[in-house]
Design an enzyme around this catalytic site. Structure first.
Site, PDB file in Angstrom:
ATOM      1  CG  HIS A 141       9.194   3.622  -4.061  1.00  0.00           C
ATOM      2  ND1 HIS A 141       7.866   4.143  -5.025  1.00  0.00           N
ATOM      3  CD2 HIS A 141       8.830   2.949  -3.058  1.00  0.00           C
ATOM      4  CE1 HIS A 141       7.589   3.744  -4.611  1.00  0.00           C
ATOM      5  NE2 HIS A 141       7.807   2.678  -3.416  1.00  0.00           N
ATOM      6  CB  SER A 147      -1.744  -2.380   1.084  1.00  0.00           C
ATOM      7  OG  SER A 147      -1.632  -1.700  -0.304  1.00  0.00           O
TER       8      SER A 147
HETATM    9  P1  13P Z   1       2.040   1.726   0.546  1.00  0.00           P
HETATM   10  O1  13P Z   1       2.442   1.303   1.851  1.00  0.00           O
HETATM   11  O2  13P Z   1       0.918   3.436   0.387  1.00  0.00           O
HETATM   12  O3  13P Z   1       0.999   1.124  -0.225  1.00  0.00           O
HETATM   13  O4  13P Z   1       2.759   2.468  -0.027  1.00  0.00           O
HETATM   14  C1  13P Z   1       3.811   1.657  -0.171  1.00  0.00           C
HETATM   15  C2  13P Z   1       5.243   2.350  -0.705  1.00  0.00           C
HETATM   16  O5  13P Z   1       5.281   1.757  -1.900  1.00  0.00           O
HETATM   17  C3  13P Z   1       7.010   2.298   0.130  1.00  0.00           C
HETATM   18  O6  13P Z   1       7.756   2.430  -0.052  1.00  0.00           O
END
Ligand code: 13P
Length: 255
Positions: free
Chosen positions: A96, A214
């Site tokens: 990640h 997002s």
């Molecule tokens: P958001 O959906 O909060 O942008 O995060 C995406 C993410 O990093 C999922 O691993």
């Protein structure tokens, strides 16, 4: 080859024990018997066992946000694949961007973890994605290509059945900004071609590639409808059962 949608919630370092119980209850209630989409959640480590008990008997899979590549020993603060399996996890998110860019994990370290997770019987969501300055410098494809290539080094063709890739442009994570459908599709198509080059056409056609950054109920439909987008890795919107369910519904409604 049709690929089954795969939508996963990455809770990151969020929720209290009570909030996590309420969120899980809401998810099981709304989504516990959804069979046409693969659903998964990755709560914080300390809540895994509790959440595991709550999702038992539902179709929601439990996983972790990270792990270490050794079995046990003097690795303060780390968690092994065997420990994750012990508390009911069947998958782990690796690579990640927050682990790459906040904690400082390298492609090589991530690769060791990928190999260990697969060897120990966990499936893997391998996350990749470029920083804003890399996109602006026109380096997106090179950066993502390297992350996929090194992340998968030594992973055999049969083991690819246990690998999902997740394209998460770092500039779209938690910012409210989403990659446009064209931007997402371009990178996803490149990743699929790369998997075909590294393995074979069948593996490329079967490998699922999630989009993350997002994703919310209001934009999920256009993203999940893209040819090479096979699901979503959801951060913020996975912390509300209603929103996560809305994203899942958007995916199920894609013709
Ligand atoms: P958001 O959906 O909060 O942008 O995060 C995406 C993410 O990093 C999922 O691993």
């Amino acid at each position: 080859m049709p690929r089954k949608l795969y939508i996963a919630g990455n809770w990151k370092m969020n929720t209290s024990l009570a909030e996590c119980a309420a969120l899980t209850e809401g998810l099981v209630e709304r989504l516990g018997d959804v069979a046409d989409v693969d659903l998964a959640i990755a709560p914080p480590f300390v809540y895994l066992q509790a959440v595991g008990r709550q999702v038992q008997g539902s179709r929601i899979a439990l996983g972790a946000q990270n792990m270490f590549y050794e079995d046990n020993g003097a690795y303060t603060g780390e968690t092994s694949a065997a420990m994750l399996k012990d508390v009911g996890c069947c998958f782990v998110i690796l690579g990640h961007s927050e682990r790459r860019h906040v904690i400082g994990e390298t492609d090589e370290l991530i690769n060791r973890k990928v190999l260990k997770a697969l060897a120990d019987g966990l499936t893997v969501i391998l996350a990749v994605g470029e920083l804003l300055e890399q996109r602006q410098a026109g380096q997106t494809m090179d950066v993502v290509r390297r992350q996929v290539q090194v992340g998968l080094e030594g992973v055999g063709v049969a083991e690819m059945a246990g690998v999902t890739l997740a394209y998460e442009p770092v500039w779209a994570i938690g910012t409210g900004e989403t990659a446009s459908p064209a931007q997402a599709q371009d990178v996803h198509a490149m990743i699929r071609t790369l998997v075909g080059d590294l393995y074979d056409a069948e593996t490329a056609a079967a490998t699922r590639i999630q989009y993350g950054g997002s994703v919310k109920p209001s934009n999920a439909a256009e993203l999940l409808a893209l040819d090479d987008v096979d699901g979503a890795l959801v951060g913020g919107a996975s912390l509300k059962a209603e929103d996560f369910a809305g994203i899942v519904q958007a995916g199920r409604d894609v013709p």
